[in-house]
Design an enzyme around this catalytic site. Structure first.
Site, PDB file in Angstrom:
ATOM      1  N   ILE A  92       9.036  -5.700 -19.780  1.00 46.90           N
ATOM      2  CA  ILE A  92      10.429  -6.319 -19.007  1.00 46.90           C
ATOM      3  C   ILE A  92       9.863  -7.453 -18.515  1.00 46.90           C
ATOM      4  O   ILE A  92       8.947  -7.576 -17.765  1.00 46.90           O
ATOM      5  CB  ILE A  92      10.902  -5.003 -18.076  1.00 46.90           C
ATOM      6  CG1 ILE A  92      10.856  -3.697 -18.886  1.00 46.90           C
ATOM      7  CG2 ILE A  92      12.231  -5.704 -17.514  1.00 46.90           C
ATOM      8  CD1 ILE A  92      11.685  -3.398 -20.196  1.00 46.90           C
ATOM      9  N   TYR A 139      -3.803   2.194 -14.136  1.00 42.92           N
ATOM     10  CA  TYR A 139      -2.255   1.940 -14.323  1.00 42.92           C
ATOM     11  C   TYR A 139      -1.899   3.183 -15.181  1.00 42.92           C
ATOM     12  O   TYR A 139      -0.690   3.827 -15.070  1.00 42.92           O
ATOM     13  CB  TYR A 139      -1.960   0.763 -14.841  1.00 42.92           C
ATOM     14  CG  TYR A 139      -0.334   0.501 -14.913  1.00 42.92           C
ATOM     15  CD1 TYR A 139       0.392   0.278 -13.796  1.00 42.92           C
ATOM     16  CD2 TYR A 139       0.361   0.444 -16.188  1.00 42.92           C
ATOM     17  CE1 TYR A 139       1.681   0.135 -13.732  1.00 42.92           C
ATOM     18  CE2 TYR A 139       1.640   0.220 -16.221  1.00 42.92           C
ATOM     19  CZ  TYR A 139       2.474  -0.067 -15.109  1.00 42.92           C
ATOM     20  OH  TYR A 139       3.575  -0.183 -14.958  1.00 42.92           O
TER      21      TYR A 139
HETATM   22  P1  NAI Z   1       7.874  -6.014  -9.880  1.00 41.20           P
HETATM   23  O1  NAI Z   1       6.250  -6.238  -9.460  1.00 41.20           O
HETATM   24  O2  NAI Z   1       8.696  -6.946 -10.161  1.00 41.20           O
HETATM   25  O3  NAI Z   1       8.319  -5.180  -8.536  1.00 41.20           O
HETATM   26  C1  NAI Z   1       7.864  -4.055  -7.764  1.00 41.20           C
HETATM   27  C2  NAI Z   1       8.180  -3.841  -6.409  1.00 41.20           C
HETATM   28  O4  NAI Z   1       7.446  -2.934  -5.531  1.00 41.20           O
HETATM   29  C3  NAI Z   1       7.894  -5.294  -5.493  1.00 41.20           C
HETATM   30  O5  NAI Z   1       9.017  -5.643  -4.858  1.00 41.20           O
HETATM   31  C4  NAI Z   1       6.939  -4.698  -4.554  1.00 41.20           C
HETATM   32  O6  NAI Z   1       6.825  -5.351  -3.237  1.00 41.20           O
HETATM   33  C5  NAI Z   1       7.198  -3.312  -4.452  1.00 41.20           C
HETATM   34  N1  NAI Z   1       6.059  -2.293  -4.041  1.00 41.20           N
HETATM   35  C6  NAI Z   1       5.013  -2.379  -4.235  1.00 41.20           C
HETATM   36  N2  NAI Z   1       4.090  -1.485  -3.466  1.00 41.20           N
HETATM   37  C7  NAI Z   1       5.046  -0.810  -2.873  1.00 41.20           C
HETATM   38  C8  NAI Z   1       5.000   0.359  -1.655  1.00 41.20           C
HETATM   39  N3  NAI Z   1       3.714   0.419  -1.382  1.00 41.20           N
HETATM   40  N4  NAI Z   1       6.245   0.719  -1.293  1.00 41.20           N
HETATM   41  C9  NAI Z   1       7.240   0.188  -1.344  1.00 41.20           C
HETATM   42  N5  NAI Z   1       7.490  -1.012  -2.474  1.00 41.20           N
HETATM   43  C10 NAI Z   1       6.238  -1.378  -3.119  1.00 41.20           C
HETATM   44  O7  NAI Z   1       7.902  -4.780 -10.830  1.00 41.20           O
HETATM   45  P2  NAI Z   1       8.750  -4.225 -11.927  1.00 41.20           P
HETATM   46  O8  NAI Z   1       8.477  -4.989 -13.161  1.00 41.20           O
HETATM   47  O9  NAI Z   1      10.223  -4.396 -11.289  1.00 41.20           O
HETATM   48  O10 NAI Z   1       8.462  -2.723 -12.043  1.00 41.20           O
HETATM   49  C11 NAI Z   1       9.227  -1.619 -11.622  1.00 41.20           C
HETATM   50  C12 NAI Z   1       8.549  -0.350 -12.190  1.00 41.20           C
HETATM   51  O11 NAI Z   1       8.594  -0.296 -13.412  1.00 41.20           O
HETATM   52  C13 NAI Z   1       7.195  -0.331 -11.681  1.00 41.20           C
HETATM   53  O12 NAI Z   1       7.018   1.137 -11.155  1.00 41.20           O
HETATM   54  C14 NAI Z   1       6.433  -0.656 -12.880  1.00 41.20           C
HETATM   55  O13 NAI Z   1       5.386   0.158 -12.937  1.00 41.20           O
HETATM   56  C15 NAI Z   1       7.413  -0.030 -14.018  1.00 41.20           C
HETATM   57  N6  NAI Z   1       7.346  -0.822 -15.261  1.00 41.20           N
HETATM   58  C16 NAI Z   1       7.424  -2.003 -15.478  1.00 41.20           C
HETATM   59  C17 NAI Z   1       7.379  -2.789 -16.625  1.00 41.20           C
HETATM   60  C18 NAI Z   1       7.590  -4.211 -16.726  1.00 41.20           C
HETATM   61  O14 NAI Z   1       7.281  -4.655 -18.037  1.00 41.20           O
HETATM   62  N7  NAI Z   1       7.955  -5.007 -15.796  1.00 41.20           N
HETATM   63  C19 NAI Z   1       6.772  -1.872 -17.637  1.00 41.20           C
HETATM   64  C20 NAI Z   1       6.832  -0.514 -17.479  1.00 41.20           C
HETATM   65  C21 NAI Z   1       7.116   0.116 -16.477  1.00 41.20           C
END
Ligand code: NAI
Length: 245
Positions: free
Chosen positions: A188, A155
């Protein structure tokens, strides 16, 4: 209402930060394509926001065919490609290096880094072809790219890659009027963090000066700023939004 007349595409729109971003961009007047690999959750985002400006789209960012289909869809449906592209799709498959499987390495790479590359390349190309001069691409990296937590080699490496990719894209696309920036969220409160063991969460809360997890809206607010003309001279930045972690 600073985004009236703008078209945005948000990946990972079916959950967490992507969903909160769709809500804020629609509030600010943009038309929003809420794109996710999971169509049901994209539709749920659209139903929750309940605004005609938001439409769902099935998109797998790790597939060139799927990404280029979404470019074609935008142009056929809206007569132009989006000028705002938010890459929020991301996954984790945590594990210590000695146990990390090739599958878990590849899946994280395919979505987080290759997906961001495909979206950035294909949508920037469409913006240039359609002579959109004020494009903005916002990529979700992570503070983990700087903290390098044990157990997250796959990651963290992809998220460090997202920063490099964004900085290089900013340099290459500046002359076309396209800005590219990365955001490095801390921890988050979204479904992604649900999978983090309680002990690690407690440790993070103790180390975070704000003493709490962030809310998805607190990332979406920074995304909305980078999407707007208020950030017209912000380019190639990697902005931590971590509560000071
Ligand atoms: P989440 O897990 O709540 O949502 C991620 C979404 O991406 C899901 O709806 C999933 O279906 C979709 N997804 C996964 N693979 C996909 C693909 N191949 N094509 C299209 N959609 C796809 O994640 P969250 O927390 O909203 O994270 C959003 C971004 O922020 C991510 O890139 C994550 O790595 C980054 N991030 C999140 C943090 C956190 O603490 N939640 C911290 C740092 C970064």
């Amino acid at each position: 209402m600073g985004l009236i007349g703008k078209l945005a595409i948000v990946t990972g729109a079916g959950s967490g930060i992507g969903r909160a971003t769709c809500r804020l961009l629609a509030r600010d007047g943009a038309k929003v394509i809420a794109a996710d690999r999971n169509m049901k959750s994209a539709e749920q985002t659209v139903n929750e926001i309940a605004c005609d400006n938001v439409i769902p789209l099935k998109l797998d960012v790790s597939s060139l065919a799927s990404v280029s289909k979404s470019v074609t869809f935008s142009i056929e449906h809206f007569m132009q490609p989006p000028s705002i592209v938010i890459n929020s799709a991301g996954i984790t498959r945590d594990g210590y290096l000695l146990k990390l499987t090739e599958k878990d390495y590849d899946e994280v790479y395919e979505v987080n880094l290759k997906g961001t590359f495909l979206m950035t390349q294909q949508f920037a190309r469409a913006m240039i072809e359609h002579q959109i001069r004020n494009g903005t691409i916002i990529n979700l990296s992570s503070i983990v790219a700087r903290m390098n937590n044990p157990g997250q080699a796959n990651y963290a490496a992809t998220k460090a890659g997202v920063i490099s990719l964004s900085e290089i894209a900013a340099k290459e696309f500046g002359k076309f009027g396209i800005r590219v920036n990365a955001i490095l969220p801390g921890f988050i409160n979204t479904p992604m963090v649900d999978s983090v063991p309680e002990k690690i969460k407690t440790d993070i809360l103790q180390r975070c000066p704000m003493g709490r997890l962030g809310r998805p809206e607190e990332i979406a607010n920074v995304i909305a700023f980078l999407a707007s003309e208020k950030s017209s001279y912000v380019n190639g930045a990697a902005i931590p939004v971590t509560g000071g972690l």
